[in-house]
Design a protein around this motif. Structure first.
Motif, PDB file in Angstrom:
ATOM      1  N   GLN A  78      37.717  43.999  33.833  1.00  0.00           N
ATOM      2  CA  GLN A  78      37.677  42.945  34.845  1.00  0.00           C
ATOM      3  C   GLN A  78      39.070  42.585  35.324  1.00  0.00           C
ATOM      4  OE1 GLN A  78      35.482  39.718  33.135  1.00  0.00           O
ATOM      5  NE2 GLN A  78      33.460  40.681  33.477  1.00  0.00           N
ATOM      6  N   ARG A  79      40.030  42.498  34.348  1.00  0.00           N
ATOM      7  CA  ARG A  79      41.399  42.194  34.737  1.00  0.00           C
ATOM      8  C   ARG A  79      41.979  43.308  35.604  1.00  0.00           C
ATOM      9  NH1 ARG A  79      41.864  40.303  29.349  1.00  0.00           N
ATOM     10  NH2 ARG A  79      42.853  42.264  28.749  1.00  0.00           N
ATOM     11  N   GLN A  80      41.695  44.560  35.246  1.00  0.00           N
ATOM     12  CA  GLN A  80      42.185  45.671  36.044  1.00  0.00           C
ATOM     13  C   GLN A  80      41.548  45.691  37.418  1.00  0.00           C
ATOM     14  OE1 GLN A  80      41.486  49.168  33.732  1.00  0.00           O
ATOM     15  NE2 GLN A  80      43.188  48.772  32.293  1.00  0.00           N
ATOM     16  N   ALA A  81      40.255  45.338  37.466  1.00  0.00           N
ATOM     17  CA  ALA A  81      39.576  45.314  38.758  1.00  0.00           C
ATOM     18  C   ALA A  81      40.126  44.218  39.650  1.00  0.00           C
ATOM     19  CB  ALA A  81      38.069  45.128  38.551  1.00  0.00           C
ATOM     20  N   SER A  82      40.484  43.067  39.034  1.00  0.00           N
ATOM     21  CA  SER A  82      41.049  41.981  39.826  1.00  0.00           C
ATOM     22  C   SER A  82      42.457  42.291  40.301  1.00  0.00           C
ATOM     23  CB  SER A  82      41.056  40.684  39.004  1.00  0.00           C
ATOM     24  OG  SER A  82      41.883  40.852  37.857  1.00  0.00           O
ATOM     25  N   GLN A  83      43.170  43.107  39.497  1.00  0.00           N
ATOM     26  CA  GLN A  83      44.538  43.432  39.869  1.00  0.00           C
ATOM     27  C   GLN A  83      44.589  44.555  40.891  1.00  0.00           C
ATOM     28  OE1 GLN A  83      46.568  44.272  36.252  1.00  0.00           O
ATOM     29  NE2 GLN A  83      46.465  42.174  35.474  1.00  0.00           N
ATOM     30  N   ALA A  84      43.781  45.597  40.688  1.00  0.00           N
ATOM     31  CA  ALA A  84      43.799  46.750  41.590  1.00  0.00           C
ATOM     32  C   ALA A  84      42.391  47.018  42.070  1.00  0.00           C
ATOM     33  CB  ALA A  84      44.357  47.989  40.874  1.00  0.00           C
ATOM     34  N   PRO A  85      42.092  46.896  43.346  1.00  0.00           N
ATOM     35  CA  PRO A  85      40.741  47.160  43.834  1.00  0.00           C
ATOM     36  C   PRO A  85      40.372  48.626  43.694  1.00  0.00           C
ATOM     37  CG  PRO A  85      42.259  46.873  45.651  1.00  0.00           C
ATOM     38  CD  PRO A  85      43.013  46.536  44.409  1.00  0.00           C
ATOM     39  N   LEU A  86      39.074  48.872  43.604  1.00  0.00           N
ATOM     40  CA  LEU A  86      38.592  50.237  43.487  1.00  0.00           C
ATOM     41  C   LEU A  86      38.905  51.014  44.755  1.00  0.00           C
ATOM     42  CD1 LEU A  86      35.104  49.664  41.838  1.00  0.00           C
ATOM     43  CD2 LEU A  86      37.119  50.628  40.750  1.00  0.00           C
ATOM     44  N   PRO A  87      39.304  52.261  44.620  1.00  0.00           N
ATOM     45  CA  PRO A  87      39.584  53.052  45.811  1.00  0.00           C
ATOM     46  C   PRO A  87      38.314  53.294  46.599  1.00  0.00           C
ATOM     47  CG  PRO A  87      39.624  54.450  43.869  1.00  0.00           C
ATOM     48  CD  PRO A  87      39.503  53.029  43.377  1.00  0.00           C
ATOM     49  N   GLU A  88      38.485  53.457  47.894  1.00  0.00           N
ATOM     50  CA  GLU A  88      37.329  53.679  48.747  1.00  0.00           C
ATOM     51  C   GLU A  88      36.705  55.033  48.426  1.00  0.00           C
ATOM     52  OE1 GLU A  88      36.215  53.542  53.504  1.00  0.00           O
ATOM     53  OE2 GLU A  88      38.273  53.234  52.789  1.00  0.00           O
ATOM     54  N   GLY A  89      35.378  55.062  48.301  1.00  0.00           N
ATOM     55  CA  GLY A  89      34.677  56.289  47.947  1.00  0.00           C
ATOM     56  C   GLY A  89      34.464  56.452  46.453  1.00  0.00           C
ATOM     57  N   ALA A  90      34.688  55.380  45.621  1.00  0.00           N
ATOM     58  CA  ALA A  90      34.470  55.476  44.173  1.00  0.00           C
ATOM     59  C   ALA A  90      32.973  55.650  43.876  1.00  0.00           C
ATOM     60  CB  ALA A  90      35.011  54.231  43.482  1.00  0.00           C
ATOM     61  N   LYS A  91      32.663  56.373  42.800  1.00  0.00           N
ATOM     62  CA  LYS A  91      31.276  56.677  42.446  1.00  0.00           C
ATOM     63  C   LYS A  91      30.695  55.573  41.567  1.00  0.00           C
ATOM     64  CE  LYS A  91      31.902  61.697  42.652  1.00  0.00           C
ATOM     65  NZ  LYS A  91      31.803  62.959  41.888  1.00  0.00           N
TER      66      LYS A  91
END
Length: 250
Positions: free
Chosen positions: A34-47
């Motif tokens: 969750q912390r990583q997701a809040s810091q760096a958004p998922l790249p476009e096209g992630a599965k």
């Protein structure tokens, strides 16, 4: 629920054996993700799998548990939560499952069309923003060009002032020469007048002198002298006539 699980103390989970240690590790992994997701958004096209679980979650389990590891972990987790009454199944659960089912059906049924519609709106918004940006750039570019022209005009003002100064100087010189010519003409007229006046005085004086001399001479000649003079003139005329006849015969 998972929120209640996160509120449990870590020592109680460790005392529950292997499953407790796994839950602690899973909760830490969840918080870390969750912390990583809040810091760096998922790249476009992630599965994603099952519509909401990232594929990285499954890839994390594959080297340690194999292909069935993530599914067994999810099934065991749900069984544990239900059996220990950490999560109590009630009417809200049924309503939630129904809502989830409806959402999944709606997403499967209308997700593509809604996504295309949303993409179309996004493209229109971007096009409007881009158009506004281009118009702004065009306006600023035109303003810069106008400013450059104004600067060039400002630089040309010095040349304009120089030309006007030269015109004024030429005008003053023309007026000066016109007045000088006028003065010269007037002086010449006055000199011509004085010269003509002096010439008139001399001529009148000469005529008066000639008349006075003639009158004096005529008044000094007597009648006898006049007769002798006339006779002498006749004699001279006769002599001249004879000499001219002789020359004509010769």
């Amino acid at each position: 629920m998972l929120s209640r699980l996160c509120l449990l103390p870590a020592n109680a989970l460790r005392g529950s054996g292997f499953l407790g240690a796994g839950l602690v590790h899973a909760s830490r992994s969840l918080h870390t993700s969750q912390r990583q997701a809040s810091q760096a958004p998922l790249p476009e096209g992630a599965k994603f799998r099952l519509g909401f679980i990232p594929d990285d979650f499954f890839q994390f389990f594959y080297p340690k548990t194999g292909v069935t590891g993530p599914y067994m972990f999810g099934t065991g987790l749900i069984t544990y939560l239900v059996s220990k009454e950490v999560y109590v199944i009630n009417d809200e659960t049924v309503a939630g499952m129904v809502i989830i089912a409806i959402l999944v059906y709606a997403i499967k049924k209308y997700g593509a069309s809604f996504a295309s519609f949303a993409d179309k709106l996004e493209e229109e918004k971007r096009a409007a923003i881009q158009q506004y940006k281009d118009e702004g750039i065009a306006d600023l570019t035109q303003a810069i060009e106008n400013e450059k022209r104004e600067q060039q005009r400002t630089e040309a003002i010095s040349l304009l002032f120089t030309a006007k100064k030269n015109n004024v100087i030429m005008l003053l010189e023309t007026n000066y020469r016109e007045r000088l010519h006028m003065v010269t003409s007037e002086v010449k007229k006055r000199l011509d007048y004085h010269a003509a006046l002096q010439e008139l005085h001399r001529r009148m004086a000469r005529e008066h002198m000639i008349k006075w001399v003639e009158k004096s001479v005529i008044s000094s000649i007597t009648a006898q002298q006049e007769k002798e003079s006339i006779a002498k003139c006749i004699t001279d005329l006769k002599a001249l006539a004879k000499s001219s006849k002789i020359q004509a015969r010769a």
